[in-house]
Design an enzyme around this catalytic site. Structure first.
Site, PDB file in Angstrom:
ATOM      1  CE  LYS A 171     -18.305 -13.019   8.602  1.00 33.02           C
ATOM      2  NZ  LYS A 171     -18.713 -12.147   9.676  1.00 33.02           N
ATOM      3  N   GLY A 197     -12.606  -3.777   1.880  1.00 33.27           N
ATOM      4  CA  GLY A 197     -14.001  -3.329   1.939  1.00 33.27           C
ATOM      5  C   GLY A 197     -14.372  -2.412   0.782  1.00 33.27           C
ATOM      6  N   GLY A 242      -8.797  -8.285   1.275  1.00 34.30           N
ATOM      7  CA  GLY A 242      -7.622  -8.326   2.141  1.00 34.30           C
ATOM      8  C   GLY A 242      -6.867  -9.637   2.044  1.00 34.30           C
ATOM      9  NE  ARG A 288      -4.419  -1.298   1.733  1.00 34.57           N
ATOM     10  CZ  ARG A 288      -5.414  -1.489   2.593  1.00 34.57           C
ATOM     11  NH1 ARG A 288      -5.245  -1.268   3.872  1.00 34.57           N
ATOM     12  NH2 ARG A 288      -6.588  -1.879   2.161  1.00 34.57           N
TER      13      ARG A 288
HETATM   14  P1  ADP Z   1     -11.082 -11.406   1.726  1.00 33.78           P
HETATM   15  O1  ADP Z   1     -10.421 -10.713   2.889  1.00 33.78           O
HETATM   16  O2  ADP Z   1     -10.133 -11.676   0.618  1.00 33.78           O
HETATM   17  O3  ADP Z   1     -12.340 -10.712   1.260  1.00 33.78           O
HETATM   18  P2  ADP Z   1     -12.473 -13.193   3.488  1.00 33.78           P
HETATM   19  O4  ADP Z   1     -12.181 -12.272   4.612  1.00 33.78           O
HETATM   20  O5  ADP Z   1     -13.887 -13.312   3.030  1.00 33.78           O
HETATM   21  O6  ADP Z   1     -11.550 -12.866   2.238  1.00 33.78           O
HETATM   22  O7  ADP Z   1     -12.048 -14.682   3.888  1.00 33.78           O
HETATM   23  C1  ADP Z   1     -10.740 -15.074   4.155  1.00 33.78           C
HETATM   24  C2  ADP Z   1     -10.676 -16.142   5.202  1.00 33.78           C
HETATM   25  O8  ADP Z   1     -11.539 -17.217   4.908  1.00 33.78           O
HETATM   26  C3  ADP Z   1      -9.304 -16.731   5.312  1.00 33.78           C
HETATM   27  O9  ADP Z   1      -8.741 -16.342   6.539  1.00 33.78           O
HETATM   28  C4  ADP Z   1      -9.522 -18.240   5.219  1.00 33.78           C
HETATM   29  O10 ADP Z   1      -8.787 -18.968   6.189  1.00 33.78           O
HETATM   30  C5  ADP Z   1     -10.991 -18.386   5.476  1.00 33.78           C
HETATM   31  N1  ADP Z   1     -11.554 -19.580   4.841  1.00 33.78           N
HETATM   32  C6  ADP Z   1     -11.656 -19.838   3.537  1.00 33.78           C
HETATM   33  N2  ADP Z   1     -12.197 -21.061   3.333  1.00 33.78           N
HETATM   34  C7  ADP Z   1     -12.424 -21.602   4.546  1.00 33.78           C
HETATM   35  C8  ADP Z   1     -12.990 -22.838   4.996  1.00 33.78           C
HETATM   36  N3  ADP Z   1     -13.401 -23.775   4.130  1.00 33.78           N
HETATM   37  N4  ADP Z   1     -13.088 -23.026   6.336  1.00 33.78           N
HETATM   38  C9  ADP Z   1     -12.666 -22.082   7.207  1.00 33.78           C
HETATM   39  N5  ADP Z   1     -12.138 -20.899   6.852  1.00 33.78           N
HETATM   40  C10 ADP Z   1     -12.012 -20.662   5.530  1.00 33.78           C
HETATM   41 MG    MG Z   2     -10.980 -10.564   4.963  1.00 36.34          MG
END
Ligand code: ADP
Ligand code: MG
Length: 396
Positions: free
Chosen positions: A203, A376, A353, A37
């Site tokens: 999620k 976000g 992230g 960043r």
């Molecule tokens: P981003 O920050 O890229 O938007 P998220 O915050 O939605 O992504 O999700 C990232 C997290 O999701 C990671 O820390 C990863 O460990 C977790 N994750 C992904 N798949 C699974 C799974 N099947 N079970 C538990 N945690 C998971």
């Molecule tokens: Mg995240």
């Protein structure tokens, strides 16, 4: 959508307040562990300096509590040191944002000078958008530039109330914000077909609005990560101990109906007996997770199938890891799709992230068309939202 940019400002001999997003990850010892960043702001900072400006840099870092003994970890000293190395010129750092130290340092700036103010979130006026605080901050400079893409979805003082203190012809966006907006705008309005979206992560609830907005635009929406199991549960399949959002099943069903055969769920899964990196694992085919097991990654057949769809796409947009990639045994799916994107001749855009972190860690960042600096903010752009922080920057 064409906003006034730093190119449009009168910079020579001026003090320019640049709102940057230096909200970087730190190690336990407080060192900057990923300077992406900071590097991303350099084109704007160097441009201003080359055109005779001096810089007053404003950023937040983390979520400080407001208690001085806890806030020490969120000071911007290490960030300023890293910036000094990257700019190759002296950078002054002060320990307040609008107080006497900041005022004196800003007043002393000569063309080419760079001042980093203390973490703007140490001041309660920042989160509240307080106009008095905003006026004090704005009083340190002659013009305002927003180059903090990762913070553009926030209405905090330094994003909205501060630019409002400047005359319209002294407000602009920087090159990073310009680039991020251009890429996302093209992606949402004129993507090179066929467009494939890849969604994963923790999620489904974080991504419902993104999925709804992307569905009409994409050929395929490939699902991975923990959100898989909320969808499978919503379809009535057993999900074992997998992470499921029990209160989102209706929304998941709604998305499944809306998407029809555009939405693709994994055809196999890497399951484990617990979240532990050393847990027993196996691959299960189909849509049923056995009792006592939880899904922690997409399986090899899914990774191969997704890889093919990605390689043949005109545009790929990816948010959300395919599994619990932080642990070596559960990262194969995420590595595979990152590799397929790196090999794809299409336009490849990554955001979020953890997703950006994964791509960086696995060494594929340079092979993507774009890795967004926004988490976000990136997601809210994909939701089709517009930002107050950009409404206050005039169109060209
Ligand atoms: P981003 O920050 O890229 O938007 P998220 O915050 O939605 O992504 O999700 C990232 C997290 O999701 C990671 O820390 C990863 O460990 C977790 N994750 C992904 N798949 C699974 C799974 N099947 N079970 C538990 N945690 C998971
Ligand atoms: Mg995240």
């Amino acid at each position: 959508m064409s906003k006034q940019t730093i190119r449009d400002l009168d910079l020579s001999g001026k003090k320019v307040l640049v709102r940057v997003d230096f909200n970087v990850p730190l190690t336990k010892e407080g060192a900057v562990s990923d300077d992406r960043r900071i590097k991303a702001a350099l084109p704007t900072l160097n441009f201003a300096l080359e055109h005779g400006a001096s810089l007053v840099l404003v950023s937040h870092l983390g979520r400080p509590s407001g208690k001085p003994e806890e806030d020490a970890a969120f000071r911007l000293d290490r960030v300023a040191e890293r910036l000094q190395e990257l700019l190759g010129r002296p950078v002054t750092k002060v320990n307040d944002t609008v107080g006497p130290e900041a005022q004196a340092a800003a007043a002393a700036l000569a063309p080419g000078g760079v001042l980093v103010l203390e973490n703007v979130r140490f001041n309660p006026g920042e989160k509240k958008g307080d106009p008095t605080f905003a006026a004090a901050l704005a009083g340190l400079a002659d013009a305002y530039v927003n180059d903090a893409f990762g913070t553009c979805h926030r209405d905090e003082a330094s994003m909205v109330a501060v630019p409002e203190c400047f005359p319209a012809d002294r407000r602009a966006i920087g090159f990073l914000v310009e680039k991020e907006l251009q890429i996302l705008d093209t992606l949402l309005k004129h993507p090179k077909p066929p467009m494939v979206a890849l969604m994963g992560g923790a999620k489904v609830s974080d991504k419902i609005l993104v999925i709804e907005n992307l569905l009409p635009k994409v050929e395929r929406l490939l699902i991975g990560g923990a959100m898989t199991y909320t969808f499978l549960k919503a379809q009535g399949h057993p999900t074992g101990k997998s992470r499921v959002e029990a209160d989102k099943l209706d929304e998941a069903r709604h998305l499944l109906e809306l998407a029809g055969d555009k939405l693709v769920l994994p055809q196999d899964h890497l399951v484990a007996t617990s979240l532990d990196p050393n847990a027993e694992t196996k691959v299960v085919a189909g849509t049923e997770i056995p009792d006592g097991w939880l899904g922690l990654d997409i399986g090899p057949a899914t990774a191969a199938a997704y890889g093919e769809l990605i390689k043949n796409a005109g545009t790929v947009i990816w948010n959300g890891p395919m599994g619990k990639f932080e642990d070596e045994p559960y990262r194969k799916g995420t590595v595979k799709v990152a590799e397929a994107m790196a090999d794809s001749a299409g336009v490849t855009v990554v955001g979020g992230g953890e997703t950006a972190e994964a791509v960086e860690e696995f060494g594929y960042a340079e092979k993507m068309s774009h890795v967004s600096t926004g988490g976000g903010a990136f997601l809210e752009c994909l939701e089709g939202k517009s930002f107050n922080s950009l409404k206050v920057i005039p169109d060209r």
